[in-house]
Design an enzyme around this catalytic site. Structure first.
Site: not given
Length: 495
Positions: A77, A152, A176
């Site tokens: 990520k 996210s 997230s």
């Protein structure tokens, strides 16, 4: 044998162990899919083909096959630093930043024998629960590219759902991992605070953010989570004196067996109910009903429950969210101009807070943690909707009004942040679809250190519903609309 991307991550690992696939072949297969399909999806911000192939050859020649992720591709990520690879944090402000050192989680996944293919997209500094930035194309939901993927860890979810990766690590500070997993029809796990040594949450503001896996199946999620916990497959090397309770037995075994009968609470209330109007869509309630019926048929006990109203939660969480943005490295007007309106609003509000404001918010959330655990303690796990609404259309959030934006995020995701505040584990599982074919999921909240119970429950329901066998439409060529953003964010540099 089926195409590698059609296999589960565990099946791919087994094929690697048998020598039917090599790490290099599997890496090439996924790199080809990313090159062909990702431009219309926005899953990746940086692809590192040369570094990935070099890493795959190294794994083949030098890394023991006993490592838990031996030869399996993944992607970091873009909130994680990997030495020598751009780390943009979803922001125009960070363009050009290339870290010299890797984060602990990155090193742990490498130590487990994995092969990173690049960086998955994230909203600016991971702050919103949707992945739409001015710095790059939005992360598009593979089930309907006019819809968002959530955030996210939105890019990670898109990559896994579209079979561009077998699984992916994410981070979860308010939902997230679970929000994009639910939006994209995946399994997502938020571990207990302290369970993953390299991203424990113990050192995060309010203890909120931990690392967890996104995967297509419960066993795949357990496979990646085990590697996060103990990269070499042995006893976890915890970096803090505080750690989550529970034994250190591999979680994959619990997911594969899927055994046990448990007492489940069923809940549609949330920590936000006293402060925001929360309406649960019929599709979310229908998904919850599917899960309730499924668990009842499997012999589990079920009992409705509800949270006690608490008007301290919302202002305290808002304070922590704003305080978390105060440290963004924008110290000049020119740097602030590179931030998106929501981030700029959060940062300014965060910098206006006093030490007393922050201390009071932390105290309130600590009290809420104890209350939340007490209220749910009679259950082995508590079942809620994963999201209150169906996956949101791209552009649905008001980017220019911070207050309205915050309310929209709460109304879409009311069931996730309270789990971060409490430090409990949670699992999101797809169980149904809307009339338009969009996935809908449920969330299971566990006891401290109760990941094995959640995985066992998830595996049982997954075997009954077989949702994991459904696949989104194979993406076609990207449309012009998929590239409307401020600048060329996707890196074409070879690493």
């Amino acid at each position: 044998m089926a195409a590698p991307h059609e296999l589960t991550a565990l099946e791919q690992w087994q094929a690697l162990q048998r020598g039917e696939l090599s790490p290099t072949e599997l890496t090439d297969h996924y790199l080809d899919r990313i090159e062909a399909l990702d431009p219309g999806l926005g899953a990746f911000v940086t692809v590192t083909p040369e570094a990935a192939r070099e890493r795959a050859r190294f794994v083949e020649e030098h890394v023991p096959r006993t490592r838990p992720l031996w030869g399996l591709p993944f992607a970091d990520k873009d909130l994680q630093r990997r030495a020598g690879v751009p780390a943009r944090f979803g922001s125009r402000l960070m363009r050009g930043f290339v870290p010299a050192e890797s984060d602990d989680l990155v090193r742990a996944l490498d130590d487990a024998g994995g092969v990173s293919l690049g960086k998955t997209s994230t909203p600016e500094f991971g702050l919103p629960s949707y992945t739409e930035t001015l710095a790059g194309p939005p992360a598009r939901n593979p089930w309907d590219r006019s819809r968002g993927a959530g955030g996210s860890s939105g890019g990670a979810a898109v990559a896994v759902a579209a079979r561009l990766l077998p699984f992916a690590p994410g981070s979860d500070g308010g939902g997230s991992v679970r929000i994009p997993a639910a939006a994209c029809g995946l399994v997502g796990v938020k571990p207990s605070r302290g369970r993953v040594p390299s991203a424990s949450g113990i050192d995060a503001l309010g203890g909120l953010s931990v690392a967890g896996p996104l995967a297509r199946t419960v066993t795949d999620a357990a496979l990646l989570l085990d590697a996060m916990i103990a990269p070499r497959g042995g006893h976890p090397q915890h970096l803090f004196t505080l750690r989550a309770p529970g034994d250190d037995a591999p979680l994959l075994a619990a997911a594969v067996r899927g055994e046990g009968r448990f007492q489940l609470g069923v809940m549609t209330t949330s920590a936000w109910d006293s402060s925001y109007p929360i309406e649960i869509a019929p599709e979310a309630l229908a998904a919850l009903a599917v899960a309730v019926d499924g668990f009842a048929a499997l012999g589990h006990g079920l009992e409705e429950t509800a949270l006690e109203p608490d008007d301290t939660y919302a202002p305290a969480f808002r304070t922590i969210w704003q305080a978390g943005a105060a440290g963004i490295p924008a110290d000049t007007p020119e740097q602030e101009d590179l931030l998106e309106p929501l981030t700029r609003w959060l940062m300014r509000r965060g910098r206006e807070l006093s030490a007393r404001d922050l201390a009071q918010a932390l105290t309130a959330l600590s009290a809420y943690e104890r209350s939340f655990i007490r209220q749910l303690s009679r259950f082995d796990a508590v079942l809620t909707p994963a999201l209150a609404l169906t996956p949101r259309p791209l552009g649905w959030y008001d980017a220019g009004d911070g207050e309205r934006n915050f309310a929209q995020q709460v109304q879409y995701t009311p069931f996730t942040s309270m789990v971060n505040v409490s430090g409990l584990p949670a699992l999101v599982l797809p169980v149904a679809e809307t009339a338009d074919g969009l996935p809908m999921g449920v969330q299971l909240i566990g006891r401290p250190g109760g990941e094995a119970t959640l995985l066992a429950l998830g595996a049982q329901l997954e075997r009954r519903l077989r949702w994991q066998h459904r696949t989104p439409p194979e993406p076609g060529p990207p449309s012009l609309a998929s590239n409307q953003f401020d600048g060329d964010f996707r890196s074409n540099t070879r690493f």
